[in-house]
Design a protein around this motif. Structure first.
Motif, PDB file in Angstrom:
ATOM      1  N   VAL A 267       0.853  -1.190   0.000  1.00  0.00           N
ATOM      2  CA  VAL A 267       0.000   0.000   0.000  1.00  0.00           C
ATOM      3  C   VAL A 267       0.888   1.238   0.000  1.00  0.00           C
ATOM      4  O   VAL A 267       2.104   1.152   0.207  1.00  0.00           O
ATOM      5  CB  VAL A 267      -0.934  -0.018   1.235  1.00  0.00           C
ATOM      6  N   PRO A 268       0.326   2.411  -0.259  1.00  0.00           N
ATOM      7  CA  PRO A 268       1.165   3.619  -0.294  1.00  0.00           C
ATOM      8  C   PRO A 268       1.951   3.855   0.982  1.00  0.00           C
ATOM      9  O   PRO A 268       3.026   4.469   0.947  1.00  0.00           O
ATOM     10  CB  PRO A 268       0.146   4.741  -0.549  1.00  0.00           C
ATOM     11  N   GLU A 269       1.455   3.372   2.125  1.00  0.00           N
ATOM     12  CA  GLU A 269       2.135   3.586   3.399  1.00  0.00           C
ATOM     13  C   GLU A 269       3.199   2.530   3.692  1.00  0.00           C
ATOM     14  O   GLU A 269       3.823   2.551   4.750  1.00  0.00           O
ATOM     15  CB  GLU A 269       1.121   3.580   4.539  1.00  0.00           C
ATOM     16  N   SER A 270       3.430   1.585   2.778  1.00  0.00           N
ATOM     17  CA  SER A 270       4.309   0.452   3.061  1.00  0.00           C
ATOM     18  C   SER A 270       5.772   0.840   3.213  1.00  0.00           C
ATOM     19  O   SER A 270       6.512   0.225   3.987  1.00  0.00           O
ATOM     20  CB  SER A 270       4.188  -0.604   1.957  1.00  0.00           C
ATOM     21  N   ARG A 291       4.625  -4.190  14.244  1.00  0.00           N
ATOM     22  CA  ARG A 291       3.476  -3.365  14.599  1.00  0.00           C
ATOM     23  C   ARG A 291       3.769  -1.911  14.257  1.00  0.00           C
ATOM     24  O   ARG A 291       4.917  -1.466  14.293  1.00  0.00           O
ATOM     25  CB  ARG A 291       3.188  -3.473  16.095  1.00  0.00           C
ATOM     26  N   ALA A 292       2.731  -1.171  13.929  1.00  0.00           N
ATOM     27  CA  ALA A 292       2.885   0.257  13.634  1.00  0.00           C
ATOM     28  C   ALA A 292       3.572   0.963  14.797  1.00  0.00           C
ATOM     29  O   ALA A 292       3.204   0.749  15.957  1.00  0.00           O
ATOM     30  CB  ALA A 292       1.530   0.888  13.347  1.00  0.00           C
ATOM     31  N   TYR A 312      13.905   4.882  12.488  1.00  0.00           N
ATOM     32  CA  TYR A 312      12.731   4.795  11.623  1.00  0.00           C
ATOM     33  C   TYR A 312      11.797   3.724  12.193  1.00  0.00           C
ATOM     34  O   TYR A 312      12.248   2.724  12.756  1.00  0.00           O
ATOM     35  CB  TYR A 312      13.131   4.459  10.181  1.00  0.00           C
ATOM     36  N   HIS A 313      10.489   3.960  12.017  1.00  0.00           N
ATOM     37  CA  HIS A 313       9.478   3.113  12.646  1.00  0.00           C
ATOM     38  C   HIS A 313       8.527   2.548  11.597  1.00  0.00           C
ATOM     39  O   HIS A 313       8.338   3.152  10.531  1.00  0.00           O
ATOM     40  CB  HIS A 313       8.699   3.918  13.695  1.00  0.00           C
ATOM     41  N   ALA A 314       7.946   1.418  11.915  1.00  0.00           N
ATOM     42  CA  ALA A 314       6.980   0.805  11.010  1.00  0.00           C
ATOM     43  C   ALA A 314       5.766   1.715  10.851  1.00  0.00           C
ATOM     44  O   ALA A 314       5.177   2.150  11.842  1.00  0.00           O
ATOM     45  CB  ALA A 314       6.550  -0.557  11.539  1.00  0.00           C
ATOM     46  N   PRO A 315       5.385   2.019   9.612  1.00  0.00           N
ATOM     47  CA  PRO A 315       4.234   2.905   9.411  1.00  0.00           C
ATOM     48  C   PRO A 315       2.902   2.205   9.617  1.00  0.00           C
ATOM     49  O   PRO A 315       1.890   2.865   9.898  1.00  0.00           O
ATOM     50  CB  PRO A 315       4.400   3.354   7.955  1.00  0.00           C
ATOM     51  N   ILE A 338       6.812  -2.570   4.404  1.00  0.00           N
ATOM     52  CA  ILE A 338       5.952  -3.353   5.279  1.00  0.00           C
ATOM     53  C   ILE A 338       4.657  -3.623   4.525  1.00  0.00           C
ATOM     54  O   ILE A 338       3.943  -2.687   4.149  1.00  0.00           O
ATOM     55  CB  ILE A 338       5.647  -2.615   6.595  1.00  0.00           C
ATOM     56  N   ALA A 339       4.352  -4.893   4.277  1.00  0.00           N
ATOM     57  CA  ALA A 339       3.134  -5.251   3.547  1.00  0.00           C
ATOM     58  C   ALA A 339       2.038  -5.642   4.521  1.00  0.00           C
ATOM     59  O   ALA A 339       2.276  -6.351   5.504  1.00  0.00           O
ATOM     60  CB  ALA A 339       3.414  -6.404   2.584  1.00  0.00           C
TER      61      ALA A 339
END
Length: 347
Positions: A267-270, A291-292, A312-315, A338-339
């Motif tokens: 997705v765009p946020e991946s 996890r986000a 950096y963190h998972a979106p 991240i999918a």
């Protein structure tokens, strides 16, 4: 699409854009497509695009493409094996194999062509009067794709990244082809399927296939500029199963049905994207669930010796599906993707 349901298309005879190939003939033919380019090396010659046509005559047609990017190797190895091993007498149709689509990039072990800098997977539908990479795209989109009932474009992560070994499919373009894609990737048997938006890359072969109304899937077979033997083994098992289901390969002893893959969506946020130049340190592994908000990466500054690394963190919640393999990064480099998990019942 099940065995015997693929439409059959008449193969036209000799095409002037190829040497050694008569598309109406049966048997195994090895030839090449013509790319014409004038520079200090290629003036007065052609850049050959290797091609094999293995045919028993009328029937469904599969187009197998590898070497779209020259540093992606699993698909190239499989393509060469299929050229050697497929027997026309075991077919009920035709398999067209392009093992080194961007042949200058393959010979240069590079993602893009060293001649014109062209990225073949951003060049479709191509231009027969354009540069070398545009000509290759025109050969495939104009001369090969219209003959095909099924297309698989075999990719890997290349030298700069590693993917979870996965089938890679664009949503759509209609309900019938989407259903055929879902069946095909299940039969292929890779452990993951990554789903992306319709026509995600307008210049890709997947988009060209969708626009032509031809069943088209892709793969991402690991990467890191080497050969993942586990991904290759899965493809060796899955490709005959898929060709048999398409009605092309006869008398195939079916391998055991593969397990249901894990379905993921980019997705765009991946993307986790660097905003700094320095050294990339991953804090998670490929395939790990995150996890986000979870820390997933750091970039260390090379010259600022007293400066703490940037974190950096998972979106989003999901699975680490793509990991960068070049440690030295600049702003804008994607460190990982991240999918998001997908429920197969919702597809």
């Amino acid at each position: 699409m099940s065995a015997g349901t693929a439409p059959t298309r008449p193969l036209e005879a000799i095409c002037a854009n190829f040497t050694g190939i008569d598309f109406s003939a049966t048997g195994k033919q090895l030839g090449y497509g013509h790319v014409v380019h004038s520079d200090n090396v290629y003036d007065g010659s052609v850049i050959p695009v290797p091609l094999a046509v293995i045919s028993s005559g009328p029937g469904p047609v599969a187009l197998l493409v590898a070497g779209t990017h020259g540093d992606e190797y699993e698909g190239q190895v499989l393509a060469h094996e299929l050229i050697r091993e497929l027997d026309p007498e075991r077919l009920s149709g035709t398999v067209i194999v392009v093992p080194a689509a961007n042949s200058p990039a393959v010979r240069g072990a590079a993602r893009v062509s060293p001649i014109d800098g062209g990225n073949l997977n951003r060049s479709y539908p191509g231009n027969a009067d354009g540069g070398p990479t545009e000509q290759v795209a025109a050969l495939i989109a104009g001369d090969l794709l219209p003959r095909a009932d099924f297309v698989i474009d075999m990719h890997s992560g290349g030298s700069n990244s590693t993917y979870l070994p996965s089938a890679f499919i664009y949503r759509g373009p209609d309900e019938e082809l989407w259903g055929a894609k879902l069946r095909a990737v299940r039969l292929l048997g890779l452990p993951y399927v990554m789903v992306v938006a319709p026509l995600l890359e307008p210049g890709s072969l997947s988009s060209a296939g969708d626009l032509a109304g031809v069943l088209t899937i892709s793969t991402e077979l690991s990467g890191s500029g080497t050969v993942d033997r586990h991904a290759l083994a899965t493809m060796r098992s899955g490709m005959p199963r898929l060709l048999a289901d398409l009605g092309i390969l006869r008398d195939e002893a079916r391998a055991p049905a593969p397990a249901e893959p894990q379905w993921l969506e980019l997705v765009p946020e991946s993307a986790v994207t660097s905003t700094a130049a320095g050294l990339f340190e991953p804090l998670v592994d490929l395939g790990e669930s995150v996890r986000a908000g979870q820390p997933v990466a750091r970039v260390h500054f090379i010259d600022e010796l007293d400066r703490a690394p940037r974190s950096y963190h998972a979106p989003i919640d999901g699975v680490v599906a793509i990991m960068r393999r070049s440690t030295r990064v600049d702003p804008g480099a994607h460190l990982m993707h991240i999918a998001a998990p997908l429920d197969p019942d919702s597809l």
